[in-house]
Design an enzyme around this catalytic site. Structure first.
Site, mmCIF file in Angstrom:
data_model
loop_
_atom_site.group_PDB
_atom_site.id
_atom_site.type_symbol
_atom_site.label_atom_id
_atom_site.label_comp_id
_atom_site.label_asym_id
_atom_site.label_seq_id
_atom_site.Cartn_x
_atom_site.Cartn_y
_atom_site.Cartn_z
ATOM 1 N N LYS A 30 0.715 -1.252 -0.088
ATOM 2 C CA LYS A 30 -0.066 0.029 0.024
ATOM 3 C C LYS A 30 0.804 1.370 0.018
ATOM 4 O O LYS A 30 0.560 2.331 -0.811
ATOM 5 C CB LYS A 30 -0.922 -0.035 1.175
ATOM 6 C CG LYS A 30 -1.819 -1.175 1.280
ATOM 7 C CD LYS A 30 -2.738 -0.682 2.747
ATOM 8 C CE LYS A 30 -2.034 -0.537 3.993
ATOM 9 N NZ LYS A 30 -1.663 -1.952 4.328
ATOM 10 N N ARG A 105 -8.907 1.786 9.342
ATOM 11 C CA ARG A 105 -8.704 0.245 9.723
ATOM 12 C C ARG A 105 -9.678 -0.405 10.511
ATOM 13 O O ARG A 105 -9.765 -1.500 10.759
ATOM 14 C CB ARG A 105 -7.285 0.215 10.644
ATOM 15 C CG ARG A 105 -5.900 -0.166 9.774
ATOM 16 C CD ARG A 105 -4.960 -0.284 10.836
ATOM 17 N NE ARG A 105 -3.651 -0.919 10.144
ATOM 18 C CZ ARG A 105 -2.932 -0.544 9.653
ATOM 19 N NH1 ARG A 105 -2.707 0.779 9.437
ATOM 20 N NH2 ARG A 105 -1.769 -1.271 9.469
ATOM 21 N N ARG A 144 11.236 -7.894 4.789
ATOM 22 C CA ARG A 144 11.109 -6.339 4.389
ATOM 23 C C ARG A 144 12.177 -5.444 5.273
ATOM 24 O O ARG A 144 12.334 -5.670 6.376
ATOM 25 C CB ARG A 144 9.708 -5.810 4.965
ATOM 26 C CG ARG A 144 9.572 -4.410 4.606
ATOM 27 C CD ARG A 144 8.191 -3.977 4.484
ATOM 28 N NE ARG A 144 7.628 -3.843 5.758
ATOM 29 C CZ ARG A 144 6.019 -3.412 6.024
ATOM 30 N NH1 ARG A 144 5.356 -3.226 5.041
ATOM 31 N NH2 ARG A 144 5.624 -3.373 7.370
ATOM 32 N N ARG A 176 11.611 -3.382 10.633
ATOM 33 C CA ARG A 176 10.640 -2.578 11.653
ATOM 34 C C ARG A 176 10.308 -3.537 12.907
ATOM 35 O O ARG A 176 10.706 -4.757 12.772
ATOM 36 C CB ARG A 176 9.489 -2.371 10.832
ATOM 37 C CG ARG A 176 9.174 -1.036 10.078
ATOM 38 C CD ARG A 176 8.025 -0.822 9.341
ATOM 39 N NE ARG A 176 6.759 -1.174 9.945
ATOM 40 C CZ ARG A 176 5.269 -1.075 9.415
ATOM 41 N NH1 ARG A 176 5.429 -0.336 8.154
ATOM 42 N NH2 ARG A 176 4.419 -1.557 9.882
ATOM 43 N N ARG A 187 -0.658 -8.963 13.602
ATOM 44 C CA ARG A 187 -1.042 -7.797 12.507
ATOM 45 C C ARG A 187 -2.147 -8.375 11.529
ATOM 46 O O ARG A 187 -3.114 -7.787 11.288
ATOM 47 C CB ARG A 187 -0.111 -7.080 12.041
ATOM 48 C CG ARG A 187 0.823 -6.356 12.992
ATOM 49 C CD ARG A 187 2.134 -5.731 12.592
ATOM 50 N NE ARG A 187 2.042 -5.166 11.411
ATOM 51 C CZ ARG A 187 3.107 -5.156 10.324
ATOM 52 N NH1 ARG A 187 4.145 -5.658 10.558
ATOM 53 N NH2 ARG A 187 2.991 -4.008 9.576
#
Ligand code: AMP
Length: 235
Positions: A30, A105, A144, A176, A187
């Site tokens: 996104k 969200r 990532r 992260r 998540r």
């Protein structure tokens, strides 16, 4: 049409003014797609995750309130998020349009967003839902790397390691805090239980566009432009 002529340019540009929402589970891309759309069409890119991470880094009260939720991969309470976004979309750079990345969200956030816009006679114009399988998401998130300073997201094809220099600003690439296996799982569960229902919310309003998120960044970007019925201004 002569594009050096400001008036002609503005006619094209203003015609593409949009208020967009980009939906999808964590890791579907996104942020990358929203940043590119924002740069190309002059829409403010509003990433609530980036805003919260900035607030944490700067030690702001919002950051202190949000940090524990973020570290656990849980959602920050709706009232904090709605206030944050409500203030942001009033800023001058949002007048030409904006793209919300990571907000709403929850259905409550979506309803509040509709309300915030309605008081100015505005609506969400289009919603893009990027669809990627859960196995692919887990693989992407566990690999990532992001820049701790400018938010650049390194793709797997770049074969970067933690600590390497960011190709965009030269600072350090890091993993992260919420891209650890347990937090990733949490998540994704939070996405399934609280965010996925937004697909139906926007489908019912006739503004949902589903986009296949598999493939290169350019391929996904072209699909987004085609579903929105717009063409790249740079080609
Ligand atoms: P993101 O970068 O969008 O994955 O967001 C990182 C984290 O920030 C999320 O896991 C949440 O803890 C928090 N967050 C970001 N946006 C929202 C939102 N709209 N509502 C609640 N929490 C959010």
């Amino acid at each position: 049409m002569n594009l050096d002529d400001n008036e002609s340019w503005n006619t094209i540009y203003m015609g593409m003014m949009k208020r967009l929402v980009i939906l999808g589970a964590p890791g579907v891309g996104k942020g990358t797609q929203a940043a590119r759309l924002g740069t190309e069409f002059g829409w403010a890119h509003i990433s609530t995750g980036d805003m919260l991470r900035d607030a944490v880094r700067q030690g702001l009260p919002l950051g202190q309130q949000a940090k524990d939720y973020m570290d656990r991969g849980e959602l920050v309470p709706d009232d904090l998020m709605v206030e944050l976004v409500g203030d942001r979309i009033k800023q001058a750079d949002c007048r030409e349009g904006f793209i919300l990345d990571g907000f709403p969200r929850t259905v409550v956030q979506a309803q509040k967003l509709d309300h915030l816009l309605k008081v100015s006679d505005l609506t969400v114009d289009d919603v893009i839902n990027i669809d990627v399988s859960q196995e692919e998401i887990i693989q992407r998130l566990s690999q990532r790397l992001v820049c701790e300073t400018c938010g650049y997201v390194a793709t797997t094809a770049e074969r970067m390691k933690e600590g390497d220099k960011c190709p965009s600003c030269g600072q350090r690439l890091i993993r992260r805090r919420d891209d650890q296996p347990d937090t990733i799982r949490n998540r994704l569960e939070v996405y399934e239980s609280q965010t996925r229902s937004l697909i139906e919310y926007y489908r019912e309003r006739g503004i949902l566009n589903n986009v296949d998120g598999l493939g290169s960044m350019d391929e996904v970007y072209s699909r987004i432009l085609s579903t929105l019925g717009i063409s790249s201004v740079s080609t």
